[in-house]
Design a protein around this motif. Structure first.
Motif, PDB file in Angstrom:
ATOM      1  N   LEU A 264     -16.086  37.141 -29.316  1.00 18.96           N
ATOM      2  CA  LEU A 264     -15.556  36.934 -27.954  1.00 18.96           C
ATOM      3  C   LEU A 264     -15.072  38.285 -27.449  1.00 18.96           C
ATOM      4  O   LEU A 264     -14.028  38.782 -27.876  1.00 18.96           O
ATOM      5  CB  LEU A 264     -14.417  35.907 -27.965  1.00 18.96           C
ATOM      6  CG  LEU A 264     -13.756  35.605 -26.614  1.00 18.96           C
ATOM      7  CD1 LEU A 264     -14.774  35.113 -25.594  1.00 18.96           C
ATOM      8  CD2 LEU A 264     -12.628  34.582 -26.788  1.00 18.96           C
ATOM      9  N   LEU A 265     -15.871  38.894 -26.538  1.00 23.52           N
ATOM     10  CA  LEU A 265     -15.587  40.245 -26.054  1.00 23.52           C
ATOM     11  C   LEU A 265     -14.983  40.176 -24.655  1.00 23.52           C
ATOM     12  O   LEU A 265     -15.492  39.475 -23.778  1.00 23.52           O
ATOM     13  CB  LEU A 265     -16.879  41.067 -26.029  1.00 23.52           C
ATOM     14  CG  LEU A 265     -17.669  41.120 -27.355  1.00 23.52           C
ATOM     15  CD1 LEU A 265     -18.935  41.960 -27.173  1.00 23.52           C
ATOM     16  CD2 LEU A 265     -16.803  41.684 -28.468  1.00 23.52           C
ATOM     17  N   TYR A 266     -13.918  40.948 -24.466  1.00 22.71           N
ATOM     18  CA  TYR A 266     -13.264  40.986 -23.158  1.00 22.71           C
ATOM     19  C   TYR A 266     -12.644  42.355 -22.949  1.00 22.71           C
ATOM     20  O   TYR A 266     -11.801  42.781 -23.731  1.00 22.71           O
ATOM     21  CB  TYR A 266     -12.185  39.898 -23.072  1.00 22.71           C
ATOM     22  CG  TYR A 266     -11.363  39.954 -21.807  1.00 22.71           C
ATOM     23  CD1 TYR A 266     -11.971  39.932 -20.552  1.00 22.71           C
ATOM     24  CD2 TYR A 266      -9.965  40.022 -21.881  1.00 22.71           C
ATOM     25  CE1 TYR A 266     -11.191  39.969 -19.394  1.00 22.71           C
ATOM     26  CE2 TYR A 266      -9.199  40.057 -20.734  1.00 22.71           C
ATOM     27  CZ  TYR A 266      -9.811  40.047 -19.492  1.00 22.71           C
ATOM     28  OH  TYR A 266      -9.057  40.094 -18.349  1.00 22.71           O
ATOM     29  N   GLU A 267     -13.067  43.033 -21.916  1.00 26.63           N
ATOM     30  CA  GLU A 267     -12.527  44.341 -21.543  1.00 26.63           C
ATOM     31  C   GLU A 267     -11.809  44.146 -20.218  1.00 26.63           C
ATOM     32  O   GLU A 267     -12.425  44.182 -19.144  1.00 26.63           O
ATOM     33  CB  GLU A 267     -13.651  45.358 -21.386  1.00 26.63           C
ATOM     34  CG  GLU A 267     -13.125  46.727 -21.028  1.00 26.63           C
ATOM     35  CD  GLU A 267     -12.889  47.607 -22.252  1.00 26.63           C
ATOM     36  OE1 GLU A 267     -12.120  48.537 -22.078  1.00 26.63           O
ATOM     37  OE2 GLU A 267     -13.441  47.368 -23.318  1.00 26.63           O
ATOM     38  N   PRO A 268     -10.495  43.920 -20.235  1.00 27.18           N
ATOM     39  CA  PRO A 268      -9.794  43.635 -18.973  1.00 27.18           C
ATOM     40  C   PRO A 268      -9.784  44.845 -18.051  1.00 27.18           C
ATOM     41  O   PRO A 268      -9.619  45.978 -18.503  1.00 27.18           O
ATOM     42  CB  PRO A 268      -8.382  43.270 -19.435  1.00 27.18           C
ATOM     43  CG  PRO A 268      -8.231  43.932 -20.759  1.00 27.18           C
ATOM     44  CD  PRO A 268      -9.589  43.937 -21.392  1.00 27.18           C
ATOM     45  N   PRO A 269      -9.973  44.641 -16.761  1.00 22.58           N
ATOM     46  CA  PRO A 269      -9.876  45.748 -15.807  1.00 22.58           C
ATOM     47  C   PRO A 269      -8.429  46.199 -15.673  1.00 22.58           C
ATOM     48  O   PRO A 269      -7.493  45.480 -16.055  1.00 22.58           O
ATOM     49  CB  PRO A 269     -10.405  45.139 -14.500  1.00 22.58           C
ATOM     50  CG  PRO A 269     -10.139  43.676 -14.641  1.00 22.58           C
ATOM     51  CD  PRO A 269     -10.288  43.348 -16.094  1.00 22.58           C
ATOM     52  N   LYS A 270      -8.259  47.383 -15.147  1.00 19.94           N
ATOM     53  CA  LYS A 270      -6.897  47.916 -15.007  1.00 19.94           C
ATOM     54  C   LYS A 270      -6.065  47.068 -14.055  1.00 19.94           C
ATOM     55  O   LYS A 270      -4.866  46.871 -14.279  1.00 19.94           O
ATOM     56  CB  LYS A 270      -6.956  49.356 -14.513  1.00 19.94           C
ATOM     57  CG  LYS A 270      -7.563  50.321 -15.532  1.00 19.94           C
ATOM     58  CD  LYS A 270      -7.559  51.739 -14.996  1.00 19.94           C
ATOM     59  CE  LYS A 270      -8.141  52.707 -16.029  1.00 19.94           C
ATOM     60  NZ  LYS A 270      -8.167  54.113 -15.526  1.00 19.94           N
ATOM     61  N   ALA A 271      -6.698  46.588 -13.009  1.00 23.58           N
ATOM     62  CA  ALA A 271      -5.950  45.772 -12.032  1.00 23.58           C
ATOM     63  C   ALA A 271      -6.940  44.945 -11.215  1.00 23.58           C
ATOM     64  O   ALA A 271      -8.093  45.333 -11.020  1.00 23.58           O
ATOM     65  CB  ALA A 271      -5.123  46.653 -11.112  1.00 23.58           C
ATOM     66  N   LEU A 272      -6.457  43.814 -10.749  1.00 29.59           N
ATOM     67  CA  LEU A 272      -7.210  42.958  -9.831  1.00 29.59           C
ATOM     68  C   LEU A 272      -6.274  42.527  -8.712  1.00 29.59           C
ATOM     69  O   LEU A 272      -5.085  42.270  -8.959  1.00 29.59           O
ATOM     70  CB  LEU A 272      -7.739  41.711 -10.547  1.00 29.59           C
ATOM     71  CG  LEU A 272      -8.960  41.865 -11.465  1.00 29.59           C
ATOM     72  CD1 LEU A 272      -9.284  40.513 -12.114  1.00 29.59           C
ATOM     73  CD2 LEU A 272     -10.173  42.368 -10.696  1.00 29.59           C
ATOM     74  N   PRO A 273      -6.760  42.461  -7.487  1.00 23.13           N
ATOM     75  CA  PRO A 273      -5.904  41.973  -6.399  1.00 23.13           C
ATOM     76  C   PRO A 273      -5.548  40.506  -6.631  1.00 23.13           C
ATOM     77  O   PRO A 273      -6.313  39.763  -7.271  1.00 23.13           O
ATOM     78  CB  PRO A 273      -6.777  42.150  -5.143  1.00 23.13           C
ATOM     79  CG  PRO A 273      -8.175  42.216  -5.648  1.00 23.13           C
ATOM     80  CD  PRO A 273      -8.115  42.827  -7.003  1.00 23.13           C
ATOM     81  N   PRO A 274      -4.414  40.059  -6.138  1.00 23.32           N
ATOM     82  CA  PRO A 274      -4.013  38.652  -6.330  1.00 23.32           C
ATOM     83  C   PRO A 274      -4.908  37.708  -5.524  1.00 23.32           C
ATOM     84  O   PRO A 274      -5.616  38.115  -4.593  1.00 23.32           O
ATOM     85  CB  PRO A 274      -2.571  38.627  -5.823  1.00 23.32           C
ATOM     86  CG  PRO A 274      -2.503  39.751  -4.844  1.00 23.32           C
ATOM     87  CD  PRO A 274      -3.426  40.822  -5.363  1.00 23.32           C
ATOM     88  N   VAL A 275      -4.865  36.446  -5.894  1.00 27.04           N
ATOM     89  CA  VAL A 275      -5.596  35.403  -5.169  1.00 27.04           C
ATOM     90  C   VAL A 275      -4.599  34.348  -4.691  1.00 27.04           C
ATOM     91  O   VAL A 275      -3.460  34.286  -5.175  1.00 27.04           O
ATOM     92  CB  VAL A 275      -6.679  34.749  -6.050  1.00 27.04           C
ATOM     93  CG1 VAL A 275      -7.696  35.769  -6.494  1.00 27.04           C
ATOM     94  CG2 VAL A 275      -6.051  34.025  -7.231  1.00 27.04           C
ATOM     95  N   TYR A 276      -5.048  33.535  -3.736  1.00 29.97           N
ATOM     96  CA  TYR A 276      -4.234  32.413  -3.273  1.00 29.97           C
ATOM     97  C   TYR A 276      -4.741  31.172  -3.997  1.00 29.97           C
ATOM     98  O   TYR A 276      -5.805  30.637  -3.664  1.00 29.97           O
ATOM     99  CB  TYR A 276      -4.367  32.241  -1.761  1.00 29.97           C
ATOM    100  CG  TYR A 276      -3.452  31.182  -1.181  1.00 29.97           C
ATOM    101  CD1 TYR A 276      -2.086  31.379  -1.133  1.00 29.97           C
ATOM    102  CD2 TYR A 276      -3.965  29.979  -0.699  1.00 29.97           C
ATOM    103  CE1 TYR A 276      -1.246  30.414  -0.601  1.00 29.97           C
ATOM    104  CE2 TYR A 276      -3.137  29.004  -0.172  1.00 29.97           C
ATOM    105  CZ  TYR A 276      -1.775  29.229  -0.125  1.00 29.97           C
ATOM    106  OH  TYR A 276      -0.936  28.267   0.393  1.00 29.97           O
ATOM    107  N   GLY A 277      -4.006  30.727  -5.023  1.00 29.59           N
ATOM    108  CA  GLY A 277      -4.515  29.620  -5.805  1.00 29.59           C
ATOM    109  C   GLY A 277      -3.471  29.013  -6.713  1.00 29.59           C
ATOM    110  O   GLY A 277      -2.305  29.416  -6.735  1.00 29.59           O
ATOM    111  N   ASP A 278      -3.933  28.043  -7.496  1.00 27.32           N
ATOM    112  CA  ASP A 278      -3.117  27.346  -8.467  1.00 27.32           C
ATOM    113  C   ASP A 278      -3.448  27.921  -9.843  1.00 27.32           C
ATOM    114  O   ASP A 278      -4.547  27.709 -10.360  1.00 27.32           O
ATOM    115  CB  ASP A 278      -3.420  25.842  -8.409  1.00 27.32           C
ATOM    116  CG  ASP A 278      -2.513  25.015  -9.303  1.00 27.32           C
ATOM    117  OD1 ASP A 278      -2.095  25.520 -10.348  1.00 27.32           O
ATOM    118  OD2 ASP A 278      -2.238  23.862  -8.937  1.00 27.32           O
ATOM    119  N   GLY A 279      -2.492  28.624 -10.446  1.00 24.35           N
ATOM    120  CA  GLY A 279      -2.737  29.285 -11.719  1.00 24.35           C
ATOM    121  C   GLY A 279      -3.144  28.317 -12.814  1.00 24.35           C
ATOM    122  O   GLY A 279      -4.060  28.610 -13.601  1.00 24.35           O
TER     123      GLY A 279
END
Length: 479
Positions: A347-362
């Motif tokens: 299971l490979l995952y390279e998280p980005p440094k940042a992502l803009p927020p979204v309007y949603g239900d976490g």
């Protein structure tokens, strides 16, 4: 189920015939009445003009005065005495009869044509009514005037309207007969036409009733390429869809039953083993771990079923707020890390440094990520790889989960997001996870796209608008 009669009393054919007959009857009544009045007018007017022509011939030939008229009147009447159809009378300036060829109709009080002639500019008038003998007839009076324009006498002609009335009557009867024949022909054609409609409709009704009772294998024969034919196609398509849904529902119930039975069996088995009290601490801890894990799995299945029920009834609720999607995705990947290692998968995952927020239900978004990554691991063989990535172009965030597992056959790919649908019946699962995930992403104004090739793997792309983009789009809609 009791079928309603659509061809007998109160049926469509009978109602159509009655309403058509009423409509045609009113139309023919108005038409025949109008034509009869026209025929009567022309027939009576022809008689009137004939009588006027006779009187006009005398007024043009005879020129005299009152004294000579008293002498000439008997001669003129005597010359017309041989005519059986028309009677003649000569009158003075007061309308008093001087001489008449038929005394029964010579009365000056018979009709008002003399008085009307005095009042008219042309010096003539007519009257229709009943003669003393009971016959219905017409009288026409033409006045005689001297050179100074004074009336000194007149001529009156009388004739029966029996022949003209008979002509009008026969014309009316002929039109009534023709109208009845026309009405009969129209009713016959319309009834045949309605039967051509009600026959297929009755068959459609019976077929729909059998479908309603659960017989999804029945099909309608399309006889013509018209609106009824299109209705037959639609009902056949509906039966196919219902049959497919019924099969998927049965498979869903079977899958859910199996999914529920497995953890319940494990929980019951270990609970009974622990109840004996003969196991060591290590075995006890292992049993408790299995009970806890299977209980969580059972709880997850029940929660998924509840969410599906809410989705079906349109009552699924979301707690929408400014949400850090990167945090939810990271926690989900971490949740599956141990499982991937235990199953010898990467299971490979390279998280980005940042992502803009979204309007949603976490919580709902995490539920989607759990479902997608769980499916990816489930359909990936030992030694396979599941790659999770995330990126943003400023307006949208793209979450991609790619695996090199068994893939989805091309014929199943268009249906994998449908409720109850399972492309692979050998793999555990209820068949509602992707349908539920797709619904949740749609509630976030996003898109869930699945691309797959059999034996090569599957790529799931989740596209969600950023918080700023979502607010701009909402402002345009409301603004």
């Amino acid at each position: 189920m009791k079928q309603k009669n659509t061809s007998g009393h109160g049926g469509l054919a009978r109602r159509w015939s009655l309403r058509t007959a009423a409509l045609i009857g009113v139309f023919l009544l108005v038409l025949i009445t109008s034509i009869t009045l026209m025929v009567r007018h022309f027939a009576y007017d022809g008689v009137r003009q004939q009588l006027y022509g006779r009187g006009r011939a005398i007024t043009q030939i005879y020129h005299g005065d009152g004294e000579s008229w008293y002498q000439m009147a008997p001669v003129l009447v005597q010359s017309a005495d041989g005519d059986k159809d028309v009677a003649m009378a000569a009158v003075d300036e007061n309308g008093t009869v001087l001489s008449a060829s038929d005394s029964s109709v010579a009365s000056a009080s018979l009709g008002d044509d003399f008085q009307k002639a005095l009042e008219s500019k042309d010096g003539w008038a007519s009257w229709t009514g009943t003669f003393p003998d009971g016959d219905y007839g017409m009288a026409v009076t033409l006045l005689l005037k001297n050179e100074s324009g004074q009336v000194y006498g007149g001529v009156r002609y009388f004739t029966s309207l029996g022949s003209a009335s008979a002509t009008v009557l026969w014309a009316c009867l002929g039109m009534i007969g023709g109208g009845l024949l026309l009405m009969g022909a129209i009713l016959l054609v319309s009834r045949r036409f309605v039967r051509q409609l009600t026959g297929p409709l009755k068959e459609i009704n019976l077929t729909a009733s059998r479908i309603a009772q659960g017989d999804f294998n029945i099909r309608l024969e399309k006889k013509k390429d018209d609106e009824i034919g299109e209705l037959c196609d639609a009902i056949n398509d509906m039966a196919v869809s219902l049959d497919t849904m019924e099969n998927m529902k049965n498979e869903f119930i079977s899958s859910v039953s199996h999914e529920l039975r497995t953890p319940l069996t494990a929980i019951k088995g270990w609970a009974e083993t622990m109840q004996c009290g003969t196991m060591d601490d290590e075995t006890f801890d292992r049993g408790m771990s299995i009970i806890i894990r299977e209980s969580e799995r059972l709880s997850g299945i029940v929660e998924e079923l509840l969410d599906f029920s809410r989705m079906q009834s349109g009552k699924m609720k979301t707690n929408m707020e400014k949400t850090d999607l990167l945090e939810e995705l990271g926690e989900t990947v971490y949740l599956f890390s141990d499982r991937a290692k235990a199953e010898h998968k990467f299971l490979l995952y390279e998280p980005p440094k940042a992502l803009p927020p979204v309007y949603g239900d976490g919580n709902r978004l995490r539920q989607v990520f759990v479902n997608i990554i769980d499916n990816a691991l489930k359909y990936t063989d030992e030694g396979g790889t599941v790659n999770v990535s995330a990126r943003s172009d400023g307006d949208f965030i793209y979450i991609v989960v790619a695996d090199n597992g068994c893939g989805i056959p091309a014929e199943h790919l268009p249906n994998v997001k449908r409720k109850f649908y399972k492309a692979n019946q050998t793999i555990r699962g209820s068949g509602i996870g992707l349908a539920l995930a797709d619904e949740i992403i749609a509630l976030h104004a996003g898109v869930l796209q699945i691309d797959s090739r059999e034996h090569l793997g599957t790529v799931v792309t989740i596209t969600i608008p950023t918080y700023d983009n979502f607010q701009r789009q909402r402002a345009k809609i409301h603004g």
